[in-house]
Design an enzyme around this catalytic site. Structure first.
Site, mmCIF file in Angstrom:
data_model
loop_
_atom_site.group_PDB
_atom_site.id
_atom_site.type_symbol
_atom_site.label_atom_id
_atom_site.label_comp_id
_atom_site.label_asym_id
_atom_site.label_seq_id
_atom_site.Cartn_x
_atom_site.Cartn_y
_atom_site.Cartn_z
ATOM 1 N N ASP A 126 0.823 -1.215 0.000
ATOM 2 C CA ASP A 126 0.000 0.000 0.000
ATOM 3 C C ASP A 126 0.861 1.270 0.000
ATOM 4 O O ASP A 126 2.105 1.203 -0.060
ATOM 5 C CB ASP A 126 -0.927 -0.061 1.232
ATOM 6 C CG ASP A 126 -2.301 0.522 0.967
ATOM 7 O OD1 ASP A 126 -2.426 1.345 0.053
ATOM 8 O OD2 ASP A 126 -3.234 0.167 1.703
ATOM 9 N N TRP A 161 -2.499 3.504 -5.823
ATOM 10 C CA TRP A 161 -3.729 4.218 -6.201
ATOM 11 C C TRP A 161 -3.576 5.064 -7.473
ATOM 12 O O TRP A 161 -4.258 6.080 -7.638
ATOM 13 C CB TRP A 161 -4.229 5.111 -5.058
ATOM 14 C CG TRP A 161 -4.080 4.543 -3.694
ATOM 15 C CD1 TRP A 161 -4.433 3.293 -3.299
ATOM 16 C CD2 TRP A 161 -3.542 5.196 -2.533
ATOM 17 N NE1 TRP A 161 -4.155 3.118 -1.965
ATOM 18 C CE2 TRP A 161 -3.605 4.277 -1.478
ATOM 19 C CE3 TRP A 161 -3.023 6.468 -2.286
ATOM 20 C CZ2 TRP A 161 -3.167 4.585 -0.188
ATOM 21 C CZ3 TRP A 161 -2.584 6.776 -1.006
ATOM 22 C CH2 TRP A 161 -2.656 5.847 0.023
ATOM 23 N N GLY A 162 -2.659 4.678 -8.344
ATOM 24 C CA GLY A 162 -2.505 5.414 -9.601
ATOM 25 C C GLY A 162 -1.529 6.570 -9.525
ATOM 26 O O GLY A 162 -1.355 7.300 -10.506
ATOM 27 N N ASP A 183 -9.797 3.807 -3.665
ATOM 28 C CA ASP A 183 -10.529 2.635 -3.169
ATOM 29 C C ASP A 183 -11.926 2.510 -3.772
ATOM 30 O O ASP A 183 -12.636 3.491 -3.963
ATOM 31 C CB ASP A 183 -10.676 2.710 -1.643
ATOM 32 C CG ASP A 183 -9.349 2.452 -0.955
ATOM 33 O OD1 ASP A 183 -8.307 2.429 -1.639
ATOM 34 O OD2 ASP A 183 -9.368 2.270 0.276
HETATM 35 C C1 GLA Z 1 -5.933 1.460 1.437
HETATM 36 C C2 GLA Z 1 -6.071 0.473 0.297
HETATM 37 C C3 GLA Z 1 -7.234 -0.474 0.584
HETATM 38 C C4 GLA Z 1 -6.993 -1.197 1.906
HETATM 39 C C5 GLA Z 1 -6.791 -0.184 3.026
HETATM 40 C C6 GLA Z 1 -6.344 -0.846 4.327
HETATM 41 O O1 GLA Z 1 -7.028 2.338 1.519
HETATM 42 O O2 GLA Z 1 -6.267 1.144 -0.920
HETATM 43 O O3 GLA Z 1 -7.381 -1.398 -0.469
HETATM 44 O O4 GLA Z 1 -5.866 -2.030 1.793
HETATM 45 O O5 GLA Z 1 -5.792 0.779 2.688
HETATM 46 O O6 GLA Z 1 -6.153 0.065 5.364
#
Ligand code: GLA
Length: 391
Positions: A126, A161-162, A183
């Site tokens: 992440d 996330w891009g 997300d």
């Molecule tokens: C981010 C990720 C999610 C998830 C959460 C966990 O938001 O994008 O997919 O893994 O963290 O805290």
């Protein structure tokens, strides 16, 4: 590690958030084996954020929360492996995970070794609390190297996330899939926007490095960790799953597989849709229509109404001289979505036609010439397969 087709599995986050445990993972794995998910291709069982203690141990290693995981991670991985699955875990490239747990920034080599020693096969990585002065590409490259140095085959599922257009560089640093968007939430707008936002980038997705548009929400119906009070319809879930399958995105189930309703379970196990996602040629679809949908119905004043940019037709070359056509209606009313064969390269002057079957039901739809449009319900889709025949 060679990865010809998009990874498939299950991830704890969408439904369970921080409510995870050894017994949840074991039950999930057993159910996925018993109900045919493993056989269908869902191989990775992934524990997301909140699995660890808030502190590292005296040697600086991550340690599982003993209340949630009393037998430790090695025993759990062994259990999951014995059933025939692969085992996935989660960390983060920043200084804390998104939920505030210790994270791998400056601990990449130690943590990769720890994951390898537990038998981890997949690492979701992440991007929360990533230091402002740190280098996005270089830090994902560092974890990629750390996993290689561990000596174990571990799939690296980057999740930034891009940020920094990852579709342009993740493949070059050894990453196997990369989250390209923020997300997902369990509502139609969220997941249809996510899929549509990546249409221009899927041309850079393919074998060994797939564009990941996040875990599925099929079957959640507003329950769990990513619901915002709305409840999706079955048609909306079918559209979600059909989009992910046609685009060749990783298929990570986010629902509670122990309690999915019959519709959702059948959808996630639909052999026709899964075959499109896992097709051996691994091509991404071409957009053959993107524009207005023609609506009709008593609820619309005047009988006809058009909504701008709400229809999409995707055409995908498959192996064995077959093709798939996905029709999508993003509008909140029923309407017609077109497919004109010349747009996919088969003009009427060729003297050829398509023989169609429904990819989901297998129904034979016969031979069509020149065009084959579909009336679709609000937020609905239809997915067909076809072959070229003499007209
Ligand atoms: C981010 C990720 C999610 C998830 C959460 C966990 O938001 O994008 O997919 O893994 O963290 O805290």
């Amino acid at each position: 590690m060679i990865l010809n087709t998009p990874p498939m599995g299950w991830n704890s986050w969408n439904t369970f958030g921080n409510n995870i445990s050894d017994s949840l993972i074991r039950e999930t794995a057993r159910v996925m084996k018993d109900r045919g998910y493993l056989e269908a291709g869902y191989r990775y069982i992934v524990i997301d954020d909140t699995w660890s203690l808030k502190e590292r141990d005296a040697e600086g290693r991550l340690q599982p929360d003993p209340e949630k995981f009393p037998h430790g991670m090695k025993a759990l991985a062994d259990y999951v492996h014995d059933l025939g699955f692969l085992f996935g875990m989660y960390s983060c490239a920043g200084v804390q995970t998104c939920a505030g747990y210790p994270s791998s920034y400056d601990h990449e080599f130690t943590d990769a070794e720890t994951f390898a020693s537990w038998g981890v096969d997949y690492l979701k990585y992440d991007f929360c609390y990533f230091p402002a002065n740190a280098d996005n590409l270089n830090r994902y490259a560092t974890m990629s190297m750390a996993l290689k140095a561990s000596g174990r085959d571990i799939l690296l599922a980057a999740c930034n996330w891009g940020s920094g257009e990852p579709w342009k560089w993740m493949k070059s640093i050894g990453v196997h899939m990369y989250r390209s968007t923020g997300d997902i939430f369990d509502n139609f707008k969220s997941f249809s926007d996510i899929a549509r936002s990546q249409l221009p980038n899927f041309c850079m997705s393919g074998a060994n490095c797939f564009n990941d548009i996040d875990m599925l929400t099929v079957g959640m119906y507003g329950k769990g960790n990513v619901g915002l009070g709305q409840v999706c319809t079955d048609a909306e879930y079918e559209t979600q799953f059909a989009l992910w399958c046609l685009l060749g995105a990783p298929l990570m189930i986010g629902g509670d597989v122990r309690n999915l309703n019959e519709f959702s379970e059948k959808l996630l196990l639909n052999p026709g849709l899964l075959a499109l996602n896992q097709d051996a040629e691994g091509r991404v679809p071409q957009t053959v229509y993107r524009g207005r949908v023609v609506h009709s119905g008593p609820d619309v004043e005047g009988g006809w109404k058009e909504y701008p940019d709400t229809g999409l037709t995707l055409f995908k070359h498959l192996s064995d001289h077959e093709f798939a056509v996905g029709y999508f209606n993003f509008a909140p009313q029923s309407g017609e979505v077109p497919f004109i064969f010349a747009d996919a390269g088969l003009p009427g002057t060729s003297g050829l036609a398509f023989h169609f079957t429904d990819a989901i039901t297998g129904e034979d739809l016969g031979v069509k010439r020149d065009y084959f449009h579909q009336m679709l319900p609000a937020h609905g889709c239809r997915v067909l397969k076809c072959r070229i025949v003499k007209a």
